[in-house]
Write a protein that holds these residues in place. Structure first.
Motif, PDB file in Angstrom:
ATOM      1  N   ILE A 104      15.575  61.855  19.814  1.00  0.00           N
ATOM      2  CA  ILE A 104      14.552  61.978  18.769  1.00  0.00           C
ATOM      3  C   ILE A 104      15.136  62.702  17.555  1.00  0.00           C
ATOM      4  O   ILE A 104      14.945  62.284  16.410  1.00  0.00           O
ATOM      5  N   ASN A 154      13.169  56.104  16.848  1.00  0.00           N
ATOM      6  CA  ASN A 154      11.761  55.917  16.476  1.00  0.00           C
ATOM      7  C   ASN A 154      11.011  55.425  17.705  1.00  0.00           C
ATOM      8  O   ASN A 154      11.231  54.312  18.178  1.00  0.00           O
ATOM      9  N   THR A 155      10.089  56.224  18.197  1.00  0.00           N
ATOM     10  CA  THR A 155       9.396  55.906  19.455  1.00  0.00           C
ATOM     11  C   THR A 155       8.005  55.323  19.239  1.00  0.00           C
ATOM     12  O   THR A 155       7.171  55.393  20.134  1.00  0.00           O
ATOM     13  N   TYR A 176       8.578  51.889  21.509  1.00  0.00           N
ATOM     14  CA  TYR A 176       9.076  52.068  22.874  1.00  0.00           C
ATOM     15  C   TYR A 176       9.165  53.557  23.180  1.00  0.00           C
ATOM     16  O   TYR A 176       9.298  54.380  22.284  1.00  0.00           O
ATOM     17  N   SER A 177       9.157  53.891  24.457  1.00  0.00           N
ATOM     18  CA  SER A 177       9.268  55.300  24.848  1.00  0.00           C
ATOM     19  C   SER A 177      10.692  55.797  24.597  1.00  0.00           C
ATOM     20  O   SER A 177      11.643  55.004  24.531  1.00  0.00           O
ATOM     21  N   VAL A 178      10.832  57.103  24.498  1.00  0.00           N
ATOM     22  CA  VAL A 178      12.160  57.675  24.300  1.00  0.00           C
ATOM     23  C   VAL A 178      13.056  57.349  25.495  1.00  0.00           C
ATOM     24  O   VAL A 178      14.249  57.099  25.333  1.00  0.00           O
ATOM     25  N   LEU A 208      14.318  53.726  25.068  1.00  0.00           N
ATOM     26  CA  LEU A 208      15.307  53.651  23.986  1.00  0.00           C
ATOM     27  C   LEU A 208      16.624  54.324  24.377  1.00  0.00           C
ATOM     28  O   LEU A 208      17.701  53.788  24.111  1.00  0.00           O
TER      29      LEU A 208
END
Length: 149
Positions: free
Chosen positions: A86, A91-92, A95-97, A100
């Motif tokens: 992050i 950029n979440t 999609y979730s961190v 990604l």
């Protein structure tokens, strides 16, 4: 005399190539200086702009074979409560961190991957430095001791 020249060349070679690791880090050429707004921190994993010691992000990066792996992406190396991915600009919103970081960690970081992520709005500018706690709530021992800019 020849030995001094050799050691001098060797030292310059090592010092020259260490910053090259930032090519292997998301937005590695855009990490903000934790002290001076508008400046870039060239030695992302180091304790200072001209120091050879590693900060906590540098240690995590080294322990993962000098690769930006899913583990490095998901870690909060500087202890500020924000995972490295992050802080480095993931950029979440779509999609979730975790998703990604596992995607990014599956490929070598290259300018092509950075461009791909930016094209699909998955990577923005970094929001902080992953090796130094640069948020207002950070305790002094986790901050970089800033001097004049």
């Amino acid at each position: 005399m020849l030995l001094k020249a050799f050691l001098g060349c060797l030292l310059m070679t090592v010092a020259h190539f260490l910053p090259q690791y930032r090519n292997n880090i998301l937005n590695g050429h855009s990490i903000p200086d934790p002290c001076c707004r508008g400046r870039v921190w060239a030695r992302v994993g180091h304790t200072g702009p001209s120091q050879s010691g590693l900060n906590k992000f540098g240690i995590d990066f080294k322990l993962n074979g000098n690769r930006f792996t899913a583990q490095v992406c998901l870690a909060d190396s500087d202890g500020d409560g924000v995972v490295n991915g992050i802080e480095l600009g993931l950029n979440t919103t779509l999609y979730s961190v975790g998703t990604l970081c596992h995607f990014v960690g599956s490929y070598p970081i290259t300018p092509i991957l950075n461009a791909f992520l930016k094209h699909w709005n998955l990577l923005a500018n970094p929001s902080g430095h992953p090796g130094f706690c640069d948020k207002p709530h950070c305790p002094a021992q986790l901050r970089y001791p800033c001097g004049p800019c």
